[in-house]
Design a protein around this motif. Structure first.
Motif, PDB file in Angstrom:
ATOM      1  N   GLU A   1      28.351  30.396  66.943  1.00 33.30           N
ATOM      2  CA  GLU A   1      28.051  31.743  66.953  1.00 33.30           C
ATOM      3  C   GLU A   1      27.701  32.067  68.321  1.00 33.30           C
ATOM      4  O   GLU A   1      26.899  31.466  69.033  1.00 33.30           O
TER       5      GLU A   1
ATOM      6  N   SER B   1      24.932  28.544  64.812  1.00 34.30           N
ATOM      7  CA  SER B   1      23.939  28.774  63.769  1.00 34.30           C
ATOM      8  C   SER B   1      23.952  27.467  62.683  1.00 34.30           C
ATOM      9  O   SER B   1      25.152  26.991  62.260  1.00 34.30           O
TER      10      SER B   1
ATOM     11  N   ALA C   1      19.668  30.299  64.510  1.00 32.38           N
ATOM     12  CA  ALA C   1      20.924  30.321  65.674  1.00 32.38           C
ATOM     13  C   ALA C   1      20.056  30.168  66.831  1.00 32.38           C
ATOM     14  O   ALA C   1      19.241  30.780  67.041  1.00 32.38           O
TER      15      ALA C   1
END
Length: 162
Positions: A116, A121, A79
């Motif tokens: 995300e 991510s 991420a």
């Protein structure tokens, strides 16, 4: 089923890729995936590609996560805080980069990305060998060693004698 998640914060420096590989190898060994197993080599290569993409193409810090015990797969997620979606490229013969997501596509059983927070991510999953218990799962009586060994040891083919 128990899911074990481990994570590592990665700085926006290409030198962090090597640190992420070393960290991943130690966590794989701790989960029962030996350093010399093809699964470990595949996962470390995937981690290397995803972390490289995050630090080189976004210039942002990232978080590397590995999840064990979610079904029959090991999941890797990276991420970062860049909302820009991944851009798969098709490298030409002499190109020195541009193959990362092609490698991920070829090596992972599944991969994708999702937003995300304010970033995204990118994830991939590699299926474990059939018969090998996931970390934290009980091994049936009498099967200790047999399940994992059968999944990773080639079975010799009988050779006919003349």
């Amino acid at each position: 089923m128990q899911v074990l998640q481990v994570q590592l914060e990665v700085g926006p420096d290409p030198a962090e890729v090597g640190r992420a590989r070393r960290w991943a190898r130690s966590r794989l060994a701790g989960s029962g995936i030996g350093d010399d197993e093809p699964l470990a080599e595949t996962l470390v290569l995937l981690i290397s590609e995803l972390v490289t993409n995050a630090v080189v193409h976004t210039g942002c810090p990232a978080v590397l996560r590995m999840l064990f015990g979610a079904g029959d797969a090991v999941r890797v997620e990276v991420a970062d805080t860049s909302a820009r979606p991944p851009q798969p490229r098709h490298a030409q013969g002499g190109d020195t980069n541009g193959r990362g997501l092609e490698l991920v596509d070829g090596l992972a059983d599944r991969w994708g990305w999702q937003p995300e927070g304010s970033g995204k991510s990118i994830w991939c999953e590699v299926d474990r060998c059939a018969g090998a218990p996931m970390p934290g799962e009980p091994v049936p009586a009498g099967a200790a060693g047999a399940a994992g060994a059968a999944a990773h040891t080639p079975v010799p083919t009988p050779v006919p004698t003349a």
